[in-house]
Design a protein around this motif. Structure first.
Motif, PDB file in Angstrom:
ATOM      1  N   GLY A 122      -6.669   4.090  -1.096  1.00  0.00           N
ATOM      2  CA  GLY A 122      -5.917   2.856  -0.891  1.00  0.00           C
ATOM      3  C   GLY A 122      -4.614   3.039  -0.126  1.00  0.00           C
ATOM      4  N   TYR A 123      -4.505   4.118   0.639  1.00  0.00           N
ATOM      5  CA  TYR A 123      -3.291   4.344   1.422  1.00  0.00           C
ATOM      6  C   TYR A 123      -3.271   3.457   2.664  1.00  0.00           C
ATOM      7  N   LEU A 124      -2.069   3.221   3.174  1.00  0.00           N
ATOM      8  CA  LEU A 124      -1.916   2.445   4.394  1.00  0.00           C
ATOM      9  C   LEU A 124      -2.556   3.203   5.556  1.00  0.00           C
ATOM     10  N   ARG A 156      -8.787   6.122   2.836  1.00  0.00           N
ATOM     11  CA  ARG A 156      -9.439   4.844   2.554  1.00  0.00           C
ATOM     12  C   ARG A 156      -9.768   4.691   1.070  1.00  0.00           C
ATOM     13  N   LYS A 178       0.824  -1.199   0.000  1.00  0.00           N
ATOM     14  CA  LYS A 178       0.000   0.000   0.000  1.00  0.00           C
ATOM     15  C   LYS A 178       0.864   1.258   0.000  1.00  0.00           C
ATOM     16  N   ASN A 179       0.342   2.300  -0.637  1.00  0.00           N
ATOM     17  CA  ASN A 179       1.038   3.572  -0.660  1.00  0.00           C
ATOM     18  C   ASN A 179       1.029   4.203   0.725  1.00  0.00           C
TER      19      ASN A 179
END
Length: 527
Positions: free
Chosen positions: A18-20, A15, A2-3
């Protein structure tokens, strides 16, 4: 993989992008049950306060789909939407009461538009206007109030002569939150610091303060377990670039970015922004938390107050130290703690003599290498002409001089440093010069002690590198002979004989009128 981002503070964007995201929603769940609670939480800047506010906002707006896979998703919660009044003071860059009132009026007008209500916002009646807004927004459903960085206008104006006027204006404005409790489902207020009963915090005395609550000590920041679990892929990718074992790589990251403790017995946590920047920049160890710089007012206050770190970090404080501070009587040590430059190191129980009463004594320390190194660099640049970008060369030269026994070279470097100290911050006492010396030596990451106790007195400074230990005594407007006599008469070097290293004794004299070291005497101690 994840980025990772250090610049997105919106839970929804994190969210959807798609981020950590390190799951902290178990804490959120505990906060929002039962209904009607009001909380206050202070944490250092750039520590996740805004993201926490954004996460609470998403919960109360009923955006359950954003929480799929997180701890709160399967909790027995109805996800009913509530009107959210989000007051963001982080961008409140004002320096006069007039500007502050203008900012608050615009903020209330914007909130009225967002919620589709009509309220007559009176610039001279801000508290009443805020109360009217809350009642209008919560007419059918109780409102949620989220106040981020409530103290920003105060911290930005600590040295401003009008700071008390700004404080009183804010205190009056915020008082509406307490007045309108019957219209509120939940209140959550964050800031960097907190103020005692005569300032802002007094008008909000209905809040539950969870700043040093063990249940929420790790709600912001990452524990070691969270770090190793959530960042596993990033750790694996970056450690290949370093000539270190997995264990040593983790230990180095911990030394740089872990160490913040927000309750006496809690786990330490990592600064989330520092970690994000570390991985974003390809595993480069640097001082990311300090990118925005240490406030100059804080550096000036430290120098003027003659704060002695060597003594302060070895002297315990009581529990009352953590409660608050007075704007009219600023304590630099309290400010350093509340703004994140210092943290709790350890707690010692002491029994009051001749009683059965136990008191708690708290010792403080810099949280980690990033904070300590960057702070010392900032203070050195503030009080001398040594720029941050030149400090590395200075460090190498000083370490070489100590380790090779070149006492004259060591003292000449100090002479050049003191020559650059602005005249207007010279202080006519020995302590000022000693503190500057301690600061420089601590920055070197050498073994350094100042005001070291012996059986016959206190050594001003001990510095060690390579095969040498330097024992140094300072005098102001006296002579190097006087300083050396004190070293010899009190046998300051005796305690270091067991170290198995060569010992250099140095007596130093400062001349205030010259603003520098005027003479020194060196002598190898032969026991």
């Amino acid at each position: 993989m994840k980025n990772i981002t250090s610049s997105v503070y919106s839970f929804e964007k994190l969210r959807n992008g798609g981020y950590l995201y390190v799951d902290k929603t178990e804490f959120i769940w505990n906060l929002i049950n039962p209904a009607g609670e009001s909380y206050f939480l202070s944490r250092p800047r750039r520590f996740g306060k805004s993201l926490t506010i954004s996460t609470l906002k998403a919960v109360f707006e009923g955006k359950k789909e954003l929480f799929k896979g997180l701890a709160i998703y399967d909790k027995p919660y109805d996800w009913k939407p509530y009107p959210v009044i989000h007051l963001d003071m982080a961008n409140c860059d004002v320096h006069t009461e007039s500007d502050l009132r203008d900012y608050l009026v615009r903020m209330l007008q914007r909130l009225a538009r967002q919620h589709g209500v009509s309220v007559d916002i009176q610039r001279t009646q801000l508290s009443s206007s805020f109360s009217d807004l809350i009642e209008e927004i919560a007419k059918t459903t109780p409102a949620v109030i989220l106040l981020d960085e409530y103290d920003k206008p105060i911290l930005e104006n600590i040295t401003n002569p009008d700071v008390l006027v700004l404080r009183d204006t804010l205190a009056d404005f915020y008082s509406a939150i307490k007045k309108e409790m019957d219209y509120e489902r939940f209140v959550f207020i964050t800031g960097v610091s907190k103020f005692c009963h005569v300032s802002l915090f007094s008008k909000l005395n209905n809040l539950t303060d969870i700043t040093m609550d063990a249940r929420y000590a790790t709600m912001l920041g990452y524990t070691q377990a969270e770090f190793e679990s959530y960042f596993e892929e990033q750790i694996e990718a970056e450690e290949k670039k370093h000539d270190l074992s997995h264990k040593d790589f983790l230990a180095k990251i911990k030394t740089w970015y872990d160490g913040f403790r927000f309750e006496e017995n809690s786990e330490t946590v990592y600064n989330p922004v520092s970690l994000a920047n570390f991985f974003e920049k390809g595993g480069e160890f640097s001082s990311y938390w300090f990118e925005t710089g240490t406030p100059s007012f804080l550096l000036g206050l430290i120098m003027k107050s003659k704060l002695n770190f060597s003594v302060s970090l070895n002297t315990p404080v009581s529990s009352s130290f953590f409660n608050a501070f007075e704007i009219s009587d600023l304590d630099p040590l309290v400010l350093l703690f509340q703004t994140g430059y210092l943290t709790v190191d350890r707690v010692v129980q002491q029994q009051v003599p001749f009683t059965d009463k136990i008191i708690m004594e708290y010792y403080l320390r810099f949280p980690n290498r990033e904070v300590e190194e960057s702070f010392n660099n900032s203070l050195l640049a503030y009080c001398t002409t040594v720029r941050k970008q030149d400090s590395q060369e200075l460090i190498l030269n000083l370490i070489t001089a100590v380790g090779s026994g070149d006492a004259d070279g060591f003292m000449k470097l100090f002479q050049s440093i003191f020559a650059g100290i602005p005249y207007n911050i010279h202080v006519k006492d020995e302590h000022y010069y000693q503190t500057v010396c301690y600061l420089i030596c601590d920055l070197l990451k050498m073994m350094v002690q100042a005001e070291t106790a012996t059986s016959s007195g206190r050594i001003d400074m001990m510095v060690a590198a390579g095969e040498w230990i330097y024992v140094i005594e300072f005098k102001l407007n006296k002579s190097a002979d006087k300083a050396m006599q004190q070293i010899e008469n009190k046998d300051y070097a005796l305690k270091y004989r067991k170290e198995g290293k060569r010992i250099m004794l140095i007596g130093v004299n400062f001349d205030f009128n010259a603003g520098n070291i005027t003479d020194w005497i060196k002598e190898e101690y032969l026991g």
